[in-house]
Design an enzyme around this catalytic site. Structure first.
Site, PDB file in Angstrom:
ATOM      1  N   ARG A 120       1.319  -1.091   0.460  1.00  0.00           N
ATOM      2  CA  ARG A 120      -0.019  -0.179  -0.105  1.00  0.00           C
ATOM      3  C   ARG A 120       0.486   1.169  -0.147  1.00  0.00           C
ATOM      4  O   ARG A 120       0.479   2.179   0.355  1.00  0.00           O
ATOM      5  CB  ARG A 120      -0.955   0.438   1.277  1.00  0.00           C
ATOM      6  CG  ARG A 120      -1.882  -0.801   1.178  1.00  0.00           C
ATOM      7  CD  ARG A 120      -3.607  -1.253   1.867  1.00  0.00           C
ATOM      8  NE  ARG A 120      -4.257  -1.922   2.265  1.00  0.00           N
ATOM      9  CZ  ARG A 120      -4.518  -3.328   2.765  1.00  0.00           C
ATOM     10  NH1 ARG A 120      -3.131  -3.242   3.364  1.00  0.00           N
ATOM     11  NH2 ARG A 120      -4.896  -4.170   3.058  1.00  0.00           N
ATOM     12  N   LYS A 142       3.457  11.349 -11.543  1.00  0.00           N
ATOM     13  CA  LYS A 142       2.250  10.218 -12.093  1.00  0.00           C
ATOM     14  C   LYS A 142       2.936   9.423 -12.084  1.00  0.00           C
ATOM     15  O   LYS A 142       3.917   9.685 -13.008  1.00  0.00           O
ATOM     16  CB  LYS A 142       2.709  11.449 -13.380  1.00  0.00           C
ATOM     17  CG  LYS A 142       0.970  11.922 -13.397  1.00  0.00           C
ATOM     18  CD  LYS A 142       0.634  12.845 -14.857  1.00  0.00           C
ATOM     19  CE  LYS A 142      -0.343  13.515 -14.736  1.00  0.00           C
ATOM     20  NZ  LYS A 142      -1.269  13.414 -16.389  1.00  0.00           N
ATOM     21  N   LYS A 226       7.252  23.075 -13.865  1.00  0.00           N
ATOM     22  CA  LYS A 226       6.311  21.803 -13.476  1.00  0.00           C
ATOM     23  C   LYS A 226       5.829  21.832 -11.684  1.00  0.00           C
ATOM     24  O   LYS A 226       4.866  22.033 -11.617  1.00  0.00           O
ATOM     25  CB  LYS A 226       7.123  20.443 -14.205  1.00  0.00           C
ATOM     26  CG  LYS A 226       6.515  19.257 -13.621  1.00  0.00           C
ATOM     27  CD  LYS A 226       6.958  18.177 -14.251  1.00  0.00           C
ATOM     28  CE  LYS A 226       5.234  17.300 -14.958  1.00  0.00           C
ATOM     29  NZ  LYS A 226       5.452  15.691 -15.347  1.00  0.00           N
ATOM     30  N   ASN A 244      -0.866  18.270 -19.905  1.00  0.00           N
ATOM     31  CA  ASN A 244      -0.940  17.664 -21.332  1.00  0.00           C
ATOM     32  C   ASN A 244      -0.650  18.228 -22.458  1.00  0.00           C
ATOM     33  O   ASN A 244      -1.099  17.621 -23.937  1.00  0.00           O
ATOM     34  CB  ASN A 244      -2.119  17.179 -21.263  1.00  0.00           C
ATOM     35  CG  ASN A 244      -1.965  15.965 -19.833  1.00  0.00           C
ATOM     36  OD1 ASN A 244      -1.081  15.945 -19.321  1.00  0.00           O
ATOM     37  ND2 ASN A 244      -2.853  15.908 -18.864  1.00  0.00           N
ATOM     38  N   HIS A 251      -0.540  11.350 -27.984  1.00  0.00           N
ATOM     39  CA  HIS A 251      -0.792   9.869 -27.117  1.00  0.00           C
ATOM     40  C   HIS A 251      -1.712   8.840 -28.575  1.00  0.00           C
ATOM     41  O   HIS A 251      -1.128   7.473 -28.581  1.00  0.00           O
ATOM     42  CB  HIS A 251      -1.234   9.516 -26.009  1.00  0.00           C
ATOM     43  CG  HIS A 251      -1.323  10.035 -24.708  1.00  0.00           C
ATOM     44  ND1 HIS A 251      -0.953  10.072 -23.987  1.00  0.00           N
ATOM     45  CD2 HIS A 251       0.866  10.000 -24.836  1.00  0.00           C
ATOM     46  CE1 HIS A 251      -0.512  10.264 -22.434  1.00  0.00           C
ATOM     47  NE2 HIS A 251       0.493  10.434 -23.627  1.00  0.00           N
TER      48      HIS A 251
END
Length: 359
Positions: A120, A142, A226, A244, A251
């Site tokens: 976890r 991410k 960032k 993005n 993508h």
């Protein structure tokens, strides 16, 4: 050496930018408290694994475990993730242990997702060795894997305990990988800082030749931009979505090409596609559109691709995880260093944007 700190109230971490691994032992001693597991790939491990193990021993840790997988996007899957879990169990990692990612974006994503989910959640250190990872993917938390041909569809938010960037690792990076990383670098100038974009425009030779001062400035600036965005919106509920830019179409191209193109190469194509929509809507001038396109080209990035049709790209775009209520979200440019996030892009606009990058 330069240092940036990301502060998330109850937790924070540093991004250390240096020209060697000389300070890595001290930095690891500061953030790691238990057993360590290194995750790397077949490109990076032969060059830097022994040096990392030396730094770990110097810091007083036990000999670390190690997982090395085949380099490339096609390894970014559940099978590789399972290998990391198995190794973590084999080496008896516990809640005080840490996983260290040594490599580029794929390695960071795999190691980060394993750290986010093993017991976890255990600690995680990023040691990025590619320009793309040093300027983008290692910062912000991410992590994820590809599934059923869909890019990063399974993932989590997992902030590292440390990001240690040794800029000298770029000297062993293939030219194509460096160019791919420059796509994300250019992105930051377009979405946030036109003065930085001008720096990239005017210093392409120094940057491409890995001039120490130029490279350090580029990496620090990208990390700072960032970091600022992520600290305001850690889990992408709002402004973080501007990062993005170029990724919605990018993508789609990446998946349609079955990951034959590098991520950064696809982002460059996606940026041009998004700029085409911005131009058609009157958000940017033709002069600005051509300027960004020329900067992209100046770093040896292609501005068109072949080998996949428009329909296939659009089909993969429909699987994009950034969709809201079945509507694709596009980041468009609305002035120098300014963005707008929209979900009202028409099918015609999308098709035309893809057509402009297909040859």
């Amino acid at each position: 050496m330069q240092r940036l700190n990301l502060d998330f109230e109850k937790r924070s971490y540093d991004i250390v930018i240096d020209t060697s691994f000389d300070m890595l032992s001290d930095e690891l001693s500061r953030v790691c408290k238990g057993k360590l597991l290194i995750v790397s790939d077949t490109n990076v491990a032969p060059i830097y694994l022994s040096k990392l193990e030396e730094c770990i021993c110097k810091a007083g840790f036990l000999k670390p475990g190690c997982v090395i997988f085949e380099a490339g996007e096609k390894s970014k899957n559940i099978d590789t993730l399972q290998k990391i879990y198995n190794s973590a169990i084999e080496h008896k990692l516990d809640r005080k242990s840490a996983i260290i990612a040594l490599g580029g974006g794929v390695v960071g994503d795999m190691a980060g997702l394993a750290a986010a989910t093993y017991m976890r959640g255990i600690d995680f250190v990023q040691i990025p060795t590619t320009l793309l990872a040093q300027t983008d993917s290692s910062v912000g938390g991410k992590v994820g894997i590809d599934f059923s041909g869909v890019k990063n569809i399974i993932g989590a938010f997992k902030q590292p305990s440390l990001v240690y960037i040794n800029t000298s690792t770029l000297k062993t990076l293939p030219k194509r990988e460096f160019s791919a990383g420059m796509a994300e670098v250019i992105k930051y100038g377009v979405i946030r800082d036109d003065e930085f974009l001008s720096y990239l425009e005017q210093n392409a030779d120094a940057i491409s030749s890995l001039d120490d001062k130029a490279i350090e400035k580029v990496i620090y600036k990208c990390c700072a931009i960032k970091a600022d965005v992520v600290m305001h919106d850690e889990t992408e509920m709002g402004m973080r979505a501007i990062l993005n830019f170029g990724h919605t179409i990018g993508h789609g191209v990446e998946s349609a090409k079955d990951f034959e193109l590098l991520h950064g190469e696809c982002v460059a194509l996606g940026m041009i596609g998004a700029l085409d929509i911005s131009l058609a809507r009157g958000y940017v001038t033709k002069e600005y559109y051509e300027r960004v396109k020329n900067i992209i080209f100046s770093y040896a990035l292609e501005t068109t691709f072949c080998g996949a049709d428009k329909k296939t790209v659009i089909e993969y775009m429909q699987n994009d995880k950034k969709k809201i209520s079945d509507r694709l979200r596009f980041v468009l440019i609305k002035g120098k260093g300014e963005t707008v996030i929209l979900d009202d892009i028409t099918a015609d606009e999308t098709e035309r944007a893809i057509e402009c990058i297909i040859r």
